[in-house]
Scaffold this motif. Structure first.
Motif, short mmCIF file in Angstrom:
data_model
loop_
_atom_site.label_atom_id
_atom_site.label_comp_id
_atom_site.label_asym_id
_atom_site.label_seq_id
_atom_site.Cartn_x
_atom_site.Cartn_y
_atom_site.Cartn_z
N HIS B 7 0.80 -1.22 0.00
CA HIS B 7 0.00 0.00 0.00
C HIS B 7 0.83 1.27 0.00
CE1 HIS B 7 -3.42 -2.45 0.35
NE2 HIS B 7 -3.33 -2.70 1.64
N LEU B 8 2.03 1.21 0.54
CA LEU B 8 2.83 2.44 0.64
C LEU B 8 3.29 2.94 -0.72
CD1 LEU B 8 5.07 2.00 3.81
CD2 LEU B 8 3.23 3.64 3.43
N VAL B 11 1.48 5.95 -1.93
CA VAL B 11 1.61 7.21 -1.20
C VAL B 11 2.69 8.05 -1.86
CG1 VAL B 11 2.22 8.24 1.02
CG2 VAL B 11 0.86 6.14 0.96
N GLY B 45 -1.99 11.26 5.65
CA GLY B 45 -2.09 10.21 6.66
C GLY B 45 -1.04 10.41 7.73
N LEU B 47 1.00 8.03 10.53
CA LEU B 47 1.23 6.73 11.14
C LEU B 47 2.01 6.98 12.44
CD1 LEU B 47 1.31 3.67 11.24
CD2 LEU B 47 3.32 3.73 9.77
N PRO B 76 -7.41 3.33 7.97
CA PRO B 76 -7.05 4.31 9.00
C PRO B 76 -8.32 4.93 9.58
CG PRO B 76 -6.32 5.04 6.79
CD PRO B 76 -6.97 3.70 6.62
N VAL B 119 -1.86 -1.28 6.31
CA VAL B 119 -2.81 -0.17 6.34
C VAL B 119 -3.06 0.31 4.92
CG1 VAL B 119 -3.31 2.13 7.23
CG2 VAL B 119 -2.03 0.50 8.63
N TYR B 120 -4.35 0.44 4.63
CA TYR B 120 -4.75 0.81 3.28
C TYR B 120 -4.88 2.32 3.20
CZ TYR B 120 -7.60 0.88 -0.97
OH TYR B 120 -8.09 1.13 -2.21
N TRP B 121 -3.81 2.98 2.79
CA TRP B 121 -3.77 4.45 2.81
C TRP B 121 -4.46 5.07 1.59
CZ3 TRP B 121 -2.57 6.37 7.31
CH2 TRP B 121 -1.67 5.71 8.14
N MET B 124 -2.74 8.43 -0.77
CA MET B 124 -2.49 9.62 0.04
C MET B 124 -1.41 10.46 -0.64
SD MET B 124 -3.77 9.74 3.29
CE MET B 124 -4.91 8.73 4.18
N LEU B 127 2.29 10.95 3.78
CA LEU B 127 2.19 10.14 4.99
C LEU B 127 3.25 10.66 5.96
CD1 LEU B 127 0.97 7.72 6.52
CD2 LEU B 127 2.86 6.35 5.63
#
Ligand SMILES: Nc1ncnc2c1ncn2[C@@H]1O[C@H](COP(=O)(O)OP(=O)(O)OP(=O)(O)O)[C@@H](O)[C@H]1O
Ligand SMILES: Nc1ncnc2c1ncn2[C@@H]1O[C@H](COP(=O)(O)OP(=O)(O)OP(=O)(O)O)[C@@H](O)[C@H]1O
Ligand SMILES: [Mg+2]
Ligand SMILES: [Mg+2]
Lengths: 325, 268
Positions: B7-8, B11, B45, B47, B76, B119-121, B124, B127
């Motif tokens: 997922h990152l 971002v 986001g 974290l 989130p 985590v499904y951002w 975004m 982050l």
């Protein structure tokens, strides 16, 4: 979520259980090797630590869940205050491995530890004030200690087992914020010795207090008695107009209410005073430099209460965790 | 086990907030830059990898929320209906906010990896990662697992005193060793203007952060003055910008955020 990791299989016996890593549910769990590699049976070093620390009368931990609330400042000044009585021997142990502040606050930056036949010799501020910190093992001010838990624990064990304090009356232990390796290890390694208790530091605002409540629960979990709570940085008196301002507002009642709610002693408040920070930076004792500050008297009153607690506790070794009866 | 999620990679910018020292305002800075970036129209986001002392949920007044699962992973907790600002923190996993997370390194590492992977951002723009003080498990784990995503870098927060600056100096070494770019150093709690007589007192000294930046040859991102209104709004989980848009503290935060938005991570 006490003992069961988030990603654990359904029948996880808990990481602290004797079955950890061995139960049928552990098959295929990513943590299996880790769990089964845990040392079984008592750690022989704990007995050695007990032996080594028989020469230390009182042990006090300074704790807080929150960073920057003044743990190190308080540790150093508690030590100064206790050592003001020249007949007493005082030691300070800094178990903040990644952010050691004690060498600077006690004016010992750049000092090195020496080995002797009987162990590591601490560094002395005065004849009756001895100090040990990872800061004395670093090669310079840029040196970072980039260590995961097990290495930090190894260092703490060495500090407790190998430092030759001699016969001392008080050992004050400064800790980093939190409830993790340093705290678990320190309390575990000291489990066979007599620890008087912990002083919990906080600042007035809820952002700090919420973390200190966690620390209280930690103390209860590991059966560490709580001597009391100190609220630091409460209010600031402007040196120009002498009017008071609240910088960190006690939106939920501050340290005093937290202590009352948790049924533990409130030891007192210390105001914000720029001269405290200045003394810390210069490695001087605030008590010597600023005799007239209201903070000095407040500090000394708190130290008296801690002394009192320790002398009483010696007579009464019953465990008191402040738990509601 | 399912395949590792990624997922990152969706971002655009990842920014770390670090300090060797506790209580210097890492969480405060993380919160304020997230709000300002959001107000500038970005999806943001946060974290929170401070597992033993999480502050972010309190600072947004969402401590009692729960995490929801979706097919893609953990969602989130969003602070607004429009879902422009989302938070992930261990607070959301605790039954009771007073519970202590008494975990050693390996367990913390496993949790952080899960945060980074699961985590499904959702696309975004930014982050922001808030960290505890130090250079240990949390930091090493974050660095190791972020490298492949080419983060923008780290903001180092300090207060002006030597006691704090000394620890931040070690944190700089950590950044160099782990090859995370240093965006710069910010000096927080720098000076306090008495509301009664308007005289400025340097409660926590002055200038230490700037001197360190100069000496270490990293950018200096400015001074944020002590402002009791800021603490107050963080206590209440309210926006400081709405309350105090004209304060010098807000101006310092805005300057910092402009600087962050100027970073184009595709430049070498
Ligand atoms: N009452 C006070 N008035 C003014 N400055 C203070 C006061 N108490 C502490 N300070 C300053 O605040 C800073 C933080 O204090 P200190 O380093 O003792 O906190 P700590 O809890 O040990 O932090 P850490 O979590 O990083 O170990 C220091 O620079 C110290 O000099
Ligand atoms: N510029 C400022 N003016 C007034 N209050 C501030 C300022 N910066 C931070 N604070 C307050 O100081 C306290 C400590 O800040 P914060 O919790 O952000 O520090 P931290 O570095 O994240 O601490 P920790 O090391 O415990 O994670 C908070 O209550 C916050 O509201
Ligand atoms: Mg400290
Ligand atoms: Mg924080």
């Amino acid at each position: 979520m006490a003992d069961i990791p988030q990603d654990a299989p359904e029948q996880c016996p808990g990481t602290g259980s004797g079955e950890a890593g061995k139960a049928s549910a552990c098959q295929g769990c990513p943590n299996q090797t880790l769990c089964s590699a845990k040392p079984q049976g008592p750690d022989p070093d704990i007995a050695e630590i007990k032996e080594r620390l028989t020469s230390v009368k009182h042990k006090i931990l300074v704790l807080s869940g929150k960073g920057g609330v003044g743990k190190s400042t308080f540790t150093a000044h508690l030590a100064h205050g206790l050592a003001a009585d020249e007949s007493k021997q005082v030691g300070v142990l800094d178990v903040d491995i990644c952010g050691p502040s004690i060498p600077r606050i006690l004016g010992l930056e750049g000092e090195q530890v020496h080995q002797s036949a009987s162990g590591w010799s601490p560094v002395y501020v005065t004849d009756n004030l001895a100090v040990m910190s990872v800061g004395f093992l670093l090669s310079g001010p840029d040196d970072a200690v980039i260590w995961r838990g097990p290495k930090k624990n190894g260092m703490i064990k060495q500090f407790l087992r190998d430092v030759d304090w001699g016969d001392i009356d008080y050992l004050v232990i400064d800790t980093p914020p939190g409830t993790s390796d340093e705290h678990i290890s320190t309390t575990q390694y000291l489990s066979q010795t007599h620890v008087d208790g912990a002083v919990l530091l906080t600042t007035p605002q809820e952002v700090a207090i919420q973390d200190v409540r966690k620390e209280i629960n930690f103390c209860r979990k590991v059966n560490l008695p709580i001597i009391g709570v100190v609220e630091n940085m409460s209010g600031f008196v402007c040196p120009h107009c002498t009017k008071e301002s609240v910088i960190f507002p006690p939106t939920t009642g501050g340290g005093e209410k937290m202590a009352a709610d948790a049924n533990i002693t409130f030891l007192g408040k210390l105001p914000l005073d720029p001269r405290i920070g200045k003394c810390c930076d210069e490695g001087k004792s605030f008590f010597d430099e600023v005799k007239d500050s209201p903070a000095t008297q407040a500090f000394k009153d708190i130290i008296e209460k801690i002394k009192d607690y320790c002398s009483k506790r010696k007579e009464n070794t019953e465990v008191d965790t402040g738990e509601e009866k | 086990m399912s395949a590792p999620r990624d997922h990152l990679s969706t971002v655009k910018h990842v920014i770390l907030v670090l300090s060797g020292k506790g209580g210097v305002g890492k969480s405060t800075v993380a919160t304020q830059i997230a709000l300002s970036l959001r107000d500038a129209g970005h999806k943001v986001g946060i974290l929170d990898v401070d597992l033993c002392g999480p502050s972010i949920p309190k600072m947004f007044n969402v401590s009692n929320q729960d995490i929801h699962q979706c097919p893609e992973g953990w969602l989130p907790v969003f602070v607004d209906k429009e879902q422009t600002l989302g938070i992930m923190s261990i607070s959301f996993l605790l039954d009771n906010q007073n519970d202590a997370v008494v975990w050693r390194g390996p367990k913390k590492t496993a949790m952080i990896k899960q945060f980074l992977n699961d985590v499904y951002w959702k696309d975004m723009d930014y982050l922001i990662i808030d960290t505890p003080p130090g250079t240990s498990d949390e930091h090493i784990t974050v660095m190791e697992n972020l490298k492949q995503y080419n983060p923008d870098g780290a903001i180092l927060v300090t207060t002006p005193q030597a006691v704090a600056v000394g620890d931040v100096r070690r944190e700089l070494t950590f950044c160099r060793k782990t090859r995370i770019p240093v965006i710069g150093i910010i000096e927080n709690m720098s000076g306090f203007v008495c509301p009664h007589c308007s005289e400025c007192t340097n409660i926590f000294s002055k200038g230490g952060g700037e001197a360190l930046a100069k000496q270490s040859e990293v950018p200096f991102l400015g001074c944020i003055p002590l402002d009791p209104q800021l603490t107050q709004s963080l206590e209440e989980g309210q926006s400081f910008a709405d309350k105090c848009s004209s304060s010098p503290t807000m101006a310092a935060i805005n300057t910092l955020v402009k600087r962050l938005m100027a970073i184009d991570r595709d430049l070498p």
